[in-house]
Design a protein around this motif. Structure first.
Motif, mmCIF file in Angstrom:
data_model
loop_
_atom_site.group_PDB
_atom_site.id
_atom_site.type_symbol
_atom_site.label_atom_id
_atom_site.label_comp_id
_atom_site.label_asym_id
_atom_site.label_seq_id
_atom_site.Cartn_x
_atom_site.Cartn_y
_atom_site.Cartn_z
ATOM 1 N N LYS A 206 30.839 32.721 59.893
ATOM 2 C CA LYS A 206 32.157 32.408 59.330
ATOM 3 C C LYS A 206 32.247 32.849 57.871
ATOM 4 O O LYS A 206 33.273 33.367 57.422
ATOM 5 C CB LYS A 206 32.457 30.915 59.457
ATOM 6 C CG LYS A 206 33.874 30.550 59.045
ATOM 7 C CD LYS A 206 34.205 29.099 59.368
ATOM 8 C CE LYS A 206 35.650 28.766 59.002
ATOM 9 N NZ LYS A 206 36.002 27.358 59.327
ATOM 10 N N ALA B 11 32.691 36.618 57.843
ATOM 11 C CA ALA B 11 34.058 36.962 58.246
ATOM 12 C C ALA B 11 35.045 36.710 57.111
ATOM 13 O O ALA B 11 35.964 37.506 56.869
ATOM 14 C CB ALA B 11 34.450 36.159 59.484
ATOM 15 N N VAL C 107 35.814 46.822 61.658
ATOM 16 C CA VAL C 107 34.750 45.889 61.299
ATOM 17 C C VAL C 107 33.377 46.449 61.649
ATOM 18 O O VAL C 107 32.433 46.375 60.855
ATOM 19 C CB VAL C 107 34.976 44.525 61.989
ATOM 20 C CG1 VAL C 107 33.756 43.621 61.810
ATOM 21 C CG2 VAL C 107 36.207 43.838 61.423
ATOM 22 N N ILE D 297 30.996 38.183 64.288
ATOM 23 C CA ILE D 297 31.708 38.311 63.011
ATOM 24 C C ILE D 297 33.115 38.850 63.246
ATOM 25 O O ILE D 297 34.093 38.356 62.678
ATOM 26 C CB ILE D 297 30.926 39.219 62.041
ATOM 27 C CG1 ILE D 297 29.627 38.540 61.599
ATOM 28 C CG2 ILE D 297 31.773 39.565 60.812
ATOM 29 C CD1 ILE D 297 28.629 39.484 60.936
ATOM 30 N N LYS D 298 33.234 39.848 64.114
ATOM 31 C CA LYS D 298 34.562 40.420 64.394
ATOM 32 C C LYS D 298 35.467 39.386 65.038
ATOM 33 O O LYS D 298 36.649 39.265 64.681
ATOM 34 C CB LYS D 298 34.437 41.643 65.292
ATOM 35 C CG LYS D 298 35.783 42.330 65.527
ATOM 36 C CD LYS D 298 35.643 43.582 66.345
ATOM 37 C CE LYS D 298 37.003 44.265 66.538
ATOM 38 N NZ LYS D 298 36.890 45.499 67.352
ATOM 39 N N ASP D 299 34.945 38.603 65.973
ATOM 40 C CA ASP D 299 35.746 37.544 66.614
ATOM 41 C C ASP D 299 36.225 36.527 65.580
ATOM 42 O O ASP D 299 37.394 36.148 65.584
ATOM 43 C CB ASP D 299 34.911 36.840 67.691
ATOM 44 C CG ASP D 299 34.722 37.690 68.938
ATOM 45 O OD1 ASP D 299 35.427 38.710 69.084
ATOM 46 O OD2 ASP D 299 33.856 37.320 69.775
ATOM 47 N N GLN D 300 35.326 36.116 64.677
ATOM 48 C CA GLN D 300 35.698 35.139 63.664
ATOM 49 C C GLN D 300 36.693 35.723 62.676
ATOM 50 O O GLN D 300 37.642 35.045 62.245
ATOM 51 C CB GLN D 300 34.435 34.658 62.936
ATOM 52 C CG GLN D 300 34.676 33.586 61.895
ATOM 53 C CD GLN D 300 35.194 32.284 62.478
ATOM 54 O OE1 GLN D 300 36.340 31.910 62.237
ATOM 55 N NE2 GLN D 300 34.368 31.591 63.240
ATOM 56 N N TRP D 301 36.483 36.985 62.305
ATOM 57 C CA TRP D 301 37.412 37.682 61.399
ATOM 58 C C TRP D 301 38.809 37.740 61.992
ATOM 59 O O TRP D 301 39.805 37.455 61.308
ATOM 60 C CB TRP D 301 36.857 39.089 61.149
ATOM 61 C CG TRP D 301 37.715 40.011 60.329
ATOM 62 C CD1 TRP D 301 37.936 39.964 58.988
ATOM 63 C CD2 TRP D 301 38.455 41.152 60.809
ATOM 64 N NE1 TRP D 301 38.759 40.991 58.588
ATOM 65 C CE2 TRP D 301 39.085 41.741 59.687
ATOM 66 C CE3 TRP D 301 38.623 41.718 62.063
ATOM 67 C CZ2 TRP D 301 39.894 42.878 59.805
ATOM 68 C CZ3 TRP D 301 39.422 42.859 62.182
ATOM 69 C CH2 TRP D 301 40.046 43.410 61.059
ATOM 70 N N GLN D 302 38.909 38.080 63.266
ATOM 71 C CA GLN D 302 40.213 38.144 63.928
ATOM 72 C C GLN D 302 40.837 36.748 64.007
ATOM 73 O O GLN D 302 42.052 36.589 63.838
ATOM 74 C CB GLN D 302 40.069 38.740 65.316
ATOM 75 C CG GLN D 302 39.738 40.241 65.280
ATOM 76 C CD GLN D 302 39.459 40.807 66.659
ATOM 77 O OE1 GLN D 302 38.929 40.135 67.535
ATOM 78 N NE2 GLN D 302 39.793 42.083 66.846
#
Length: 382
Positions: free
Chosen positions: A326, A329, A354, A374-379
């Motif tokens: 998190k 992200a 990302v 990280i990409k999932d959390q960033w989105q």
């Protein structure tokens, strides 16, 4: 005893110079700031204010300064006479001071054969090794054995929060009560230099990583989550229950790495984490989020404060550390327009995504489970 210290900024005066003066050294600061150099020459003292409820003040005496741009020969002369040389200039400035340091050490070798220790007190791993490499690049092969014989470059870890500040007296500086200065004994030539408050150890790496993966990790995550919530200071961020919980979660993950690697007592390390949390919440220090969050590309480094412990956690435990993820992200959302690295990072994310940004800046393969998380959390944060 004479100590030559490169860097008369807040950390130089409030931390390193202060301890050296209290250890009995005459401290000569080397800097390019005309006003600070002039005032140090005139007053030969300054105040250090301890940021707690008592606001205790320390008067640091027996100090002076020289300007490395306009008084080069004086700097070189001081180097020939020094009993200790230290720096607090920032990692990117070490190459710039290496030329005058090399020249001074070369002259010293011809007239003063006493051992000398050089300690780069920078917020980085292997700062003195880096400084040594830049110095050695500026001397002849014939001089290198002489330098190895008489000059010991000692790596160290330093830890003290010194926030941005303004005072009526430009020399006054406010610092937190806590400090840690750990110096590695490797490369010591002769006697250990007398430094009040410094701790000399055989192996620096555990202390470097403890500081990097606790203080720097927690500070960074508080800043990026605070920026995401449009807060102004680290104290505001840490008073937000969700952010404080996220920081603690990440520090328990990085702490698990440290305990596993170095065999530390888990309860003692948890106490250390809580001490760090309380430091971040010190009401007497107002630390701007954008200052702490600056240089996000550097902080995305494979061995730095966020990706470093995240990768090691995954390798050791086979799980994705969600608290650290998190924080990473949130870093990817840091778009402060007055920070060159933040602007460059956003451009990379927009152009390449990302996965490419994490591959480029963190050396993470695009199919690594951390990248996916990280990409999932960033989105999600977006």
């Amino acid at each position: 005893m004479l100590a030559v210290h490169f860097g008369a900024g807040n950390i130089g005066r409030g931390f390193i110079g202060s301890l050296l003066s209290q250890s009995g050294y005459e401290v000569v600061f080397v800097d390019i700031n005309d006003e600070v150099v002039r005032l140090l020459k005139e007053k030969q003292e300054y105040r250090v204010i301890i940021a707690d409820e008592n606001r205790q003040e320390q008067l640091i005496r027996n100090v002076s300064a020289v300007n490395s741009q306009t008084e080069r020969e004086k700097v070189i002369d001081y180097i020939t006479k020094a009993h200790l040389i230290t720096t607090a200039v920032g990692p990117h400035i070490l190459p710039a001071i290496s030329a005058i340091l090399a020249e001074g050490l070369q002259k010293r070798a011809t007239i003063n054969k006493t051992p000398l220790h050089i300690i780069a007190c920078e917020n980085m791993i292997g700062g003195s090794d880096m400084l040594k490499s830049h110095v050695f690049a500026k001397i002849s092969e014939a001089d290198k054995p002489l330098f190895e014989t008489y000059y010991g470059f000692l790596n160290c870890a330093v830890d003290r929060i010194v926030p941005n500040q303004k005072h009526d007296d430009p020399l006054s500086v406010m610092v937190e009560p806590f400090f840690e200065w750990v110096i590695e004994k490797r490369n010591i030539i002769g006697d250990i230099p007398p430094i009040q408050g410094a701790h000399f150890v055989d192996d620096l790496k555990p202390y470097i990583e403890r500081k990097l993966f606790t203080v720097n990790t927690g500070h960074a995550i508080a800043s990026y989550l605070g920026y995401y919530k449009k807060l102004q200071t680290i104290q505001e961020a840490m008073n937000d229950e969700e952010i404080r919980s996220d920081v603690e979660k990440a520090l328990h993950e990085s702490g698990a790495v440290l305990v596993k690697k170095y065999g530390w007592n888990e309860n003692e390390h948890q106490s250390y984490i809580q001490k760090i949390i309380q430091r971040f919440m010190n009401p007497s220090i107002s630390d701007e989020i954008v200052r702490v969050a600056r240089s996000p590309i550097r902080k995305l480094g494979a061995n730095d404060r966020l990706v470093g412990p995240a990768v090691q956690y995954y390798d050791l435990f086979g799980q994705v550390p969600l608290g650290l993820v998190k924080g990473i992200a949130a870093l990817l959302l840091f778009d402060y327009e007055n920070d060159e690295e933040a602007v460059a990072l956003q451009q990379t994310l927009q152009k390449a995504g990302v996965e490419e940004a994490l591959f480029q800046y963190s050396q993470l393969e695009k199919d690594h489970p951390l990248v996916i998380a990280i990409k999932d959390q960033w989105q999600h944060l977006k």
